[in-house]
Design a protein around this motif. Structure first.
Motif, PDB file in Angstrom:
ATOM      1  N   CYS A  55       0.659  -1.309  -0.360  1.00 60.39           N
ATOM      2  CA  CYS A  55       0.168  -0.107  -0.059  1.00 60.39           C
ATOM      3  C   CYS A  55       0.913   1.397  -0.042  1.00 60.39           C
ATOM      4  CB  CYS A  55      -0.975   0.084   1.255  1.00 60.39           C
ATOM      5  SG  CYS A  55      -2.261  -1.220   1.099  1.00 60.39           S
ATOM      6  N   GLY A  58       2.108   1.482  -3.463  1.00 61.96           N
ATOM      7  CA  GLY A  58       1.046   1.893  -4.395  1.00 61.96           C
ATOM      8  C   GLY A  58       0.878   3.411  -4.270  1.00 61.96           C
ATOM      9  N   LEU A  59       0.808   3.814  -2.766  1.00 62.27           N
ATOM     10  CA  LEU A  59       0.727   5.554  -2.620  1.00 62.27           C
ATOM     11  C   LEU A  59       1.654   6.164  -3.208  1.00 62.27           C
ATOM     12  CD1 LEU A  59      -1.104   7.770  -1.206  1.00 62.27           C
ATOM     13  CD2 LEU A  59       0.353   7.155   0.767  1.00 62.27           C
ATOM     14  N   PRO A  63       0.691   3.650  -8.313  1.00 58.06           N
ATOM     15  CA  PRO A  63      -0.563   3.404  -8.101  1.00 58.06           C
ATOM     16  C   PRO A  63      -1.411   2.182  -8.318  1.00 58.06           C
ATOM     17  CG  PRO A  63      -0.277   5.527  -8.927  1.00 58.06           C
ATOM     18  CD  PRO A  63       0.778   4.926  -9.107  1.00 58.06           C
ATOM     19  N   TYR A  79      -7.051   2.369 -10.577  1.00 62.18           N
ATOM     20  CA  TYR A  79      -6.045   3.325  -9.607  1.00 62.18           C
ATOM     21  C   TYR A  79      -4.733   3.718 -10.538  1.00 62.18           C
ATOM     22  CZ  TYR A  79      -8.025   2.063  -4.925  1.00 62.18           C
ATOM     23  OH  TYR A  79      -8.758   2.043  -3.912  1.00 62.18           O
ATOM     24  N   GLY A  84      -4.555   6.620  -8.284  1.00 62.66           N
ATOM     25  CA  GLY A  84      -5.200   5.811  -6.815  1.00 62.66           C
ATOM     26  C   GLY A  84      -6.121   6.608  -6.569  1.00 62.66           C
ATOM     27  N   SER A  90      -6.023   5.278  -2.611  1.00 59.91           N
ATOM     28  CA  SER A  90      -4.504   4.739  -1.898  1.00 59.91           C
ATOM     29  C   SER A  90      -4.481   4.732  -0.591  1.00 59.91           C
ATOM     30  CB  SER A  90      -3.468   5.228  -2.745  1.00 59.91           C
ATOM     31  OG  SER A  90      -3.444   4.783  -4.252  1.00 59.91           O
ATOM     32  N   ASP A  93      -6.915   2.550   1.278  1.00 60.63           N
ATOM     33  CA  ASP A  93      -6.182   1.239   1.217  1.00 60.63           C
ATOM     34  C   ASP A  93      -5.216   1.163   2.410  1.00 60.63           C
ATOM     35  OD1 ASP A  93      -7.966   0.055  -0.686  1.00 60.63           O
ATOM     36  OD2 ASP A  93      -6.495   0.287  -2.301  1.00 60.63           O
TER      37      ASP A  93
END
Length: 120
Positions: A55, A58-59, A63, A79, A84, A90, A93
């Motif tokens: 995560c 992903g942030l 994304p 995303y 995101g 994001s 999540d």
């Protein structure tokens, strides 16, 4: 499988909810099937700490990485192309990383149960 020692306790970051799910899922399996279930499940399982790392990546970098990892390809693409969901998805999540890991692990427990059941 030795009934005096619970092999699921060796899984990193296991919650009591996940432990109860695994004990319930393996209740109808014989010892050989339980060993096979554990082998399959432990190979597919994602710990909450791993999901937290996915995560964060992903942030910051890619994304939707956490969604791709959990098999939610459509959400991952969404995303990816919307940053995101403008970072809001994001961040949500990131806050709910334990829930994401548990949902993924529940699906993997179901799949592992079916595989173990067919192995005999």
């Amino acid at each position: 499988m030795d009934m005096n020692q619970n092999p699921y306790m060796s899984l990193s970051g296991i919650s009591s909810e996940e432990l109860a799910l695994l004990q319930q899922a393996t209740a109808g399996l014989n010892d050989e099937q339980k060993k096979y279930f554990y082998m399959v499940y432990s190979g597919k399982r994602k710990s909450p700490q791993d999901m937290l790392i996915f995560c964060i990546i992903g942030l910051c970098l890619v994304p939707g990485l956490q969604r791709f990892i959990t098999g939610q390809i459509g959400m991952g693409i969404l995303y990816l192309f919307t940053a995101g969901l403008c970072f809001i998805g994001s961040i949500v999540d990131l806050v709910n990383h334990k829930k994401l890991a548990l949902e993924y692990n529940q699906k993997q427990a179901f799949n592992s149960y079916n595989i173990a059941k067919m192995s005999s």
